[in-house]
Design a protein around this motif. Structure first.
Motif, mmCIF file in Angstrom:
data_model
loop_
_atom_site.group_PDB
_atom_site.id
_atom_site.type_symbol
_atom_site.label_atom_id
_atom_site.label_comp_id
_atom_site.label_asym_id
_atom_site.label_seq_id
_atom_site.Cartn_x
_atom_site.Cartn_y
_atom_site.Cartn_z
ATOM 1 N N TYR A 599 -9.865 9.239 28.906
ATOM 2 C CA TYR A 599 -8.444 10.097 29.435
ATOM 3 C C TYR A 599 -8.652 9.772 31.131
ATOM 4 N N PRO A 600 -8.271 8.406 31.382
ATOM 5 C CA PRO A 600 -8.520 8.378 32.912
ATOM 6 C C PRO A 600 -7.127 8.812 33.496
ATOM 7 N N GLY A 601 -7.331 9.011 34.780
ATOM 8 C CA GLY A 601 -6.299 9.738 35.842
ATOM 9 C C GLY A 601 -6.165 10.900 35.609
ATOM 10 N N SER A 603 -3.488 12.738 35.031
ATOM 11 C CA SER A 603 -2.804 13.519 33.898
ATOM 12 C C SER A 603 -3.754 13.367 32.741
ATOM 13 N N GLY A 604 -4.342 12.344 32.501
ATOM 14 C CA GLY A 604 -5.315 12.346 31.430
ATOM 15 C C GLY A 604 -6.264 13.384 31.530
ATOM 16 N N LEU A 605 -6.808 13.555 32.605
ATOM 17 C CA LEU A 605 -7.744 14.558 32.865
ATOM 18 C C LEU A 605 -7.301 15.868 32.244
ATOM 19 N N ALA A 606 -6.122 16.198 32.764
ATOM 20 C CA ALA A 606 -5.429 17.530 32.507
ATOM 21 C C ALA A 606 -5.165 17.586 30.899
ATOM 22 N N MET A 607 -4.855 16.783 30.286
ATOM 23 C CA MET A 607 -4.672 16.630 28.823
ATOM 24 C C MET A 607 -6.013 16.810 28.193
ATOM 25 N N MET A 608 -7.038 16.099 28.659
ATOM 26 C CA MET A 608 -8.298 16.320 27.979
ATOM 27 C C MET A 608 -8.751 17.862 27.957
ATOM 28 N N ILE A 609 -8.685 18.264 29.068
ATOM 29 C CA ILE A 609 -9.176 19.816 29.389
ATOM 30 C C ILE A 609 -8.370 20.656 28.529
ATOM 31 N N HIS A 610 -6.844 20.313 28.538
ATOM 32 C CA HIS A 610 -6.021 21.480 27.813
ATOM 33 C C HIS A 610 -6.235 21.063 26.421
ATOM 34 N N MET A 611 -6.415 20.005 25.731
ATOM 35 C CA MET A 611 -6.837 19.765 24.335
ATOM 36 C C MET A 611 -8.020 20.588 23.868
ATOM 37 N N PRO A 638 -25.025 9.584 43.413
ATOM 38 C CA PRO A 638 -25.681 7.996 43.693
ATOM 39 C C PRO A 638 -24.781 6.792 43.265
ATOM 40 N N LYS A 639 -25.276 5.877 44.058
ATOM 41 C CA LYS A 639 -24.390 4.576 43.920
ATOM 42 C C LYS A 639 -24.248 4.059 42.419
ATOM 43 N N GLU A 640 -25.386 4.208 41.517
ATOM 44 C CA GLU A 640 -25.206 3.664 40.369
ATOM 45 C C GLU A 640 -24.221 4.620 39.087
ATOM 46 N N GLU A 641 -23.863 5.656 39.799
ATOM 47 C CA GLU A 641 -23.100 6.608 39.246
ATOM 48 C C GLU A 641 -21.540 6.749 39.660
ATOM 49 N N LYS A 642 -21.319 5.983 40.697
ATOM 50 C CA LYS A 642 -20.042 6.072 41.224
ATOM 51 C C LYS A 642 -18.933 5.582 40.320
ATOM 52 N N GLU A 643 -19.425 4.491 39.394
ATOM 53 C CA GLU A 643 -18.310 4.127 38.709
ATOM 54 C C GLU A 643 -17.756 4.996 37.214
ATOM 55 N N SER A 644 -18.841 5.879 37.013
ATOM 56 C CA SER A 644 -18.549 6.872 35.977
ATOM 57 C C SER A 644 -17.664 8.244 36.410
ATOM 58 N N ASP A 645 -17.913 8.356 37.986
ATOM 59 C CA ASP A 645 -17.079 9.286 38.465
ATOM 60 C C ASP A 645 -17.493 10.720 37.741
#
Length: 818
Positions: A599-601, A603-611, A638-645
């Protein structure tokens, strides 16, 4: 045991409960206690006594068949559970610690730690068995038919370094050479064996062949006879159990049949009771309804005439909001009733200016006397939301069940007379509403006729409706999935891995012994580390009981989020699954690693939490698990975890938690092994309770080794020195022990136990391959916990005590010198 035995158990619990209520609800309010030690001792004693009542009531509720008794016991059981949770919350507020040690109280009351173990009521699961089975089936159907999402599929080829490739080739080549060498040696041994045989005893000689077969057969049969004789001797001596006894014995099988029969009878009696309620209510309405209606009408008409004789005019009929005809049936004269109605109207007019003046006066008084009252107040018990309900239930028990004879009700069916007594007031209320409507019309027509006779103009008396209090309206959250069905939302969450089946573990599987020296250490100003048994108790109170009982969750102090802090392998994840299994809760996984790239973005994050929260409310009770909770509140990612946010839920999850109310049986459970890497302020704002889980102590390790080896199929013999093994494994976690036992007790080793019993030395080499949890790591967690709000309060209270004791010691020394 017969039903009379459990009736006696219920009666004993009610007697103890009545004694507790007499102490907690005295005729005159108790004076504040200035001595903190005395007050806390009283709190702990009340807690222990309530837990004992809870255990008796839970046992009685599980065994009793009579549905009306079960209703009353269930109400008392919910109330006692809530009161236990309230007392626990009060102990935390007074002692500034999540863990409390009661070994001195247990010694005074002559109890064992098992007597104060928080019981998990069996009705949490038994009364929802069909619902839970349907949910389990629905989840398994979805997981069996769904395709694995591309982002969850394992990569087809993984990059391998040159060193790893060389190591893999070396292992394969050495294995190949070993197999060739073994085959070559086997061929050489066969050739030597052939050469050693004499020419006249070759394989083609029938006599030699028969002799060889006889020798092998006789040796085999004799070994089998010896084995059987040895087993029979051990059985005769009582050192080994008979093979038939490994299967469930007659007593166990009978107990299982009785339990199944009892559950069936409870369901059958409950169905009959529900059907009888409907039929008895209809019969009462038909038989007694007309008489009730006529009686009410005559009483109301009599009131009309009495008011007219006293005041010269017919009265106004009370509105439904004021109670309708219930005001008329009160034991008051018409004049008193009219004065009360007039006084209420005047109060409503003059209410607002009076309230302002009273508030101003109160604020002035509070400013002047606030400090003095706080000093004189001392320690008081917090108000309870359950004591009034418990007192009412106890009164019902005393009025109906205490001396009720049930010699004729052998089958423990419902009693019709009790249903009539219960439903008669409801029918009277229904009929009262109908009578009120009719009598209002009748009163209006009488007023019209009287006014016409007098020749006066009829003035319609219009009562102004009370203006509704215009407060700030809460904004309703937008339903982002209003056009979707529950089934589609449920399926999507399962496919995305956000909803999953909890592992089949129980709180009792979290093994650990009781802390027997906690009180002694605290008296010597040493803060003891909690035992694993204490952790299990706390999670039963904070997690399982509120999720399992709707009444407890709504009325007890609301706990929305719990954080489990401890080293890797202490059982944090296991406890999350155990809470779900004990309360029959649905498990959602919002761990940063699990939600990455889903659920990127915004709007996707809000949709995931709402669901997640929408489905959690529909499938409550629900547990939302956040693994590696510190990642959500990283000070620096950490640098290795920045991509996963990992911090993407930092703002949205607390917002969603604010919308959780007492009606929503939802709890967020976070787990972390490295809380120091997170911002402690934001972390503590989200999680209401922070539970520190320590390494197992000696007694816990002894219990763990013993239970885990037995569970794996190992036999405990004198050759296995568990005491030494528990001493050697200091610093190791239950996770380490499980892996070591799994590696040692293979199928082959289990078969060899009869000839070669297990020894402690076998577990030491594989245990040494793991790094233990060192004292420095545990001290770091303790220091971090001291920075939490509760830890700061505990530290402040401890320093305050030292400051109070210091001048006393100085005065004592001065007196001694003089």
């Amino acid at each position: 045991m017969s039903h009379s035995t459990y009736n006696k158990l219920w009666a004993d619990a009610q007697v103890e409960l009545s004694s507790l209520l007499a102490e907690e609800l005295p005729p005159q309010p108790a004076r504040p206690e200035k001595d903190r030690v005395v007050f806390f001792q009283r709190l702990i004693t009340l807690y222990v006594r309530y837990v004992r009542v809870l255990r008796h009531l839970e046992e009685a509720y599980d065994q009793v068949l009579q549905p009306q008794k079960r209703r009353l016991i269930r109400g008392v059981l919910d109330g006692v559970m809530g009161r236990v949770v309230e007392l626990k919350n009060e102990m935390v507020e007074k002692e500034f610690s999540e863990y409390h040690y009661m070994d001195d109280v247990l010694q005074d009351l002559k109890l064992t730690p098992a007597d104060i173990e928080i019981p998990i009521p069996r009705f949490f699961l038994s009364e929802r068995a069909k619902e839970l089975e349907e949910r389990r089936k629905m989840l398994s159907d979805i997981t069996s038919t769904m395709e694995v999402p591309e982002n969850l599929r394992p990569p087809l080829s993984q990059a391998m370094s040159v060193e790893e490739a060389i190591r893999t080739l070396q292992v394969a080549e050495r294995a190949r050479q070993g197999r060739l060498r073994a085959r070559f040696m086997r061929d050489i041994q066969r050739a030597k064996r052939r050469q050693s045989v004499a020419p006249d005893q070759r394989a083609d000689d029938p006599h030699a062949a028969a002799l060889c077969i006889q020798k092998m057969w006789r040796g085999h049969t004799q070994r089998e006879r010896t084995k059987i004789m040895r087993e029979q001797e051990l059985i005769f001596l009582g050192m080994v159990m008979e093979p038939d006894r490994w299967r469930p014995g007659a007593a166990i099988a009978a107990a299982q049949r009785n339990e199944a029969s009892r559950r069936g009878k409870q369901e059958e009696h409950e169905r009959d009771y529900q059907d009888s309620i409907v039929t008895v209510t209809d019969e009462l309405r038909e038989a007694e309804g007309p008489d009730m209606k006529e009686k009410n009408k005559t009483q109301i008409r009599q009131w009309f005439f009495e008011c007219r004789d006293a005041t010269g005019s017919f009265p106004d009929y009370p509105d439904e909001e004021e109670g309708g005809s219930t005001l008329i049936f009160a034991e008051k004269t018409p004049q008193q009733l009219l004065e009360e109605i007039a006084a209420k109207e005047e109060e409503e007019v003059n209410k607002k200016p009076k309230e302002k003046d009273e508030k101003e006066e109160k604020t002035k008084k509070d400013k002047g006397k606030g400090d003095e009252e706080e000093e004189e107040a001392g320690l008081k018990m917090l108000p309870s939301a359950f004591l009034s309900d418990l007192a009412a239930s106890t009164k019902i028990y005393g009025d109906i069940w205490r001396n009720r004879g049930e010699s004729e009700n052998f089958t423990q069916r419902h009693e019709v007379e009790l249903i009539k007594e219960d439903k008669r007031p409801l029918i009277e209320a229904e009929i009262r509403l109908q009578v009120d409507e009719l009598m209002r019309q009748e009163l209006a027509s009488w007023k019209l006729t009287v006014d016409k006779d007098k020749g006066g103009k009829t003035k319609a008396s219009v009562k102004k409706k009370k203006a509704s209090k215009s407060g700030k309206k809460k904004k309703k959250e937008k339903d982002l999935t209003s056009d979707r069905t529950f089934e589609s939302l449920h399926r999507e969450l399962v496919e995305q891995g956000l909803l999953r089946q909890a592992d089949d573990v129980r709180l009792q599987d979290f093994q650990g012994d009781y802390s027997y020296l906690g009180t002694t250490l605290r008296q010597n100003d040493i803060e003891p580390m909690p035992s694993l048994s204490d952790v299990r108790q706390v999670l039963a109170l904070y997690g399982v009981l509120p999720l399992g009982s709707k009444v407890v969750h709504e009325k007890s102090p609301l706990i929305k989020a719990i954080l489990l802090v401890g080293p890797a392998g202490v059982g944090k994840k296991m406890l999350v699954h155990a809470i779900c299994q004990e309360a029959g809760a649905t498990l959602f996984d919002l761990s940063p690693l699990n939600t990455a790239e889903k659920y990127p973005g915004k709007s996707g994050l809000a949709m995931m939490i709402h669901m997640v929260f929408k489905v959690a409310r529909l499938m409550q009770p629900s547990v939302i698990w956040v693994g590696d909770a510190e990642k959500m509140f990283y000070k620096k990612v950490p640098k290795e975890e920045k991509e996963s946010d990992p911090k993407r839920l930092k703002k949205d999850l607390p917002k969603a938690l604010k919308s959780v109310s007492g009606e929503d049986r939802i709890v967020v459970v976070g787990t972390t092994r490295d809380p120091g890497s997170a911002d402690i302020k934001t972390l503590c704002k989200v999680y209401d309770k922070i539970i520190l889980i320590p390494r197992p102590d000696y007694s816990a390790r002894y219990v763990l080794w013993k239970q885990l080896i037995r569970k794996r199929g190992g036999e405990l013999t004198p050759a296995l020195d568990l005491s030494s093994l528990a001493k050697i494994s200091d610093g190791y976690t239950p996770g380490h022990m499980v892996r070591v036992i799994g590696g040692v007790l293979t199928e082959r080793r289990l078969l060899q136990q009869a000839a070669r019993p297990l020894s402690a030395a076998e577990f030491v080499p594989p245990l040494a391959k793991f790094d233990p949890v060192f004292q420095d790591e545990e001290e770091a967690l303790k220091n971090w916990y001291a920075k939490t709000p509760l830890g700061k309060q505990r530290l402040k209270a401890a320093t305050g005590k030292e400051e109070e004791e210091a001048p006393k010691k100085k005065d004592g020394k001065k007196k001694a010198k003089k």
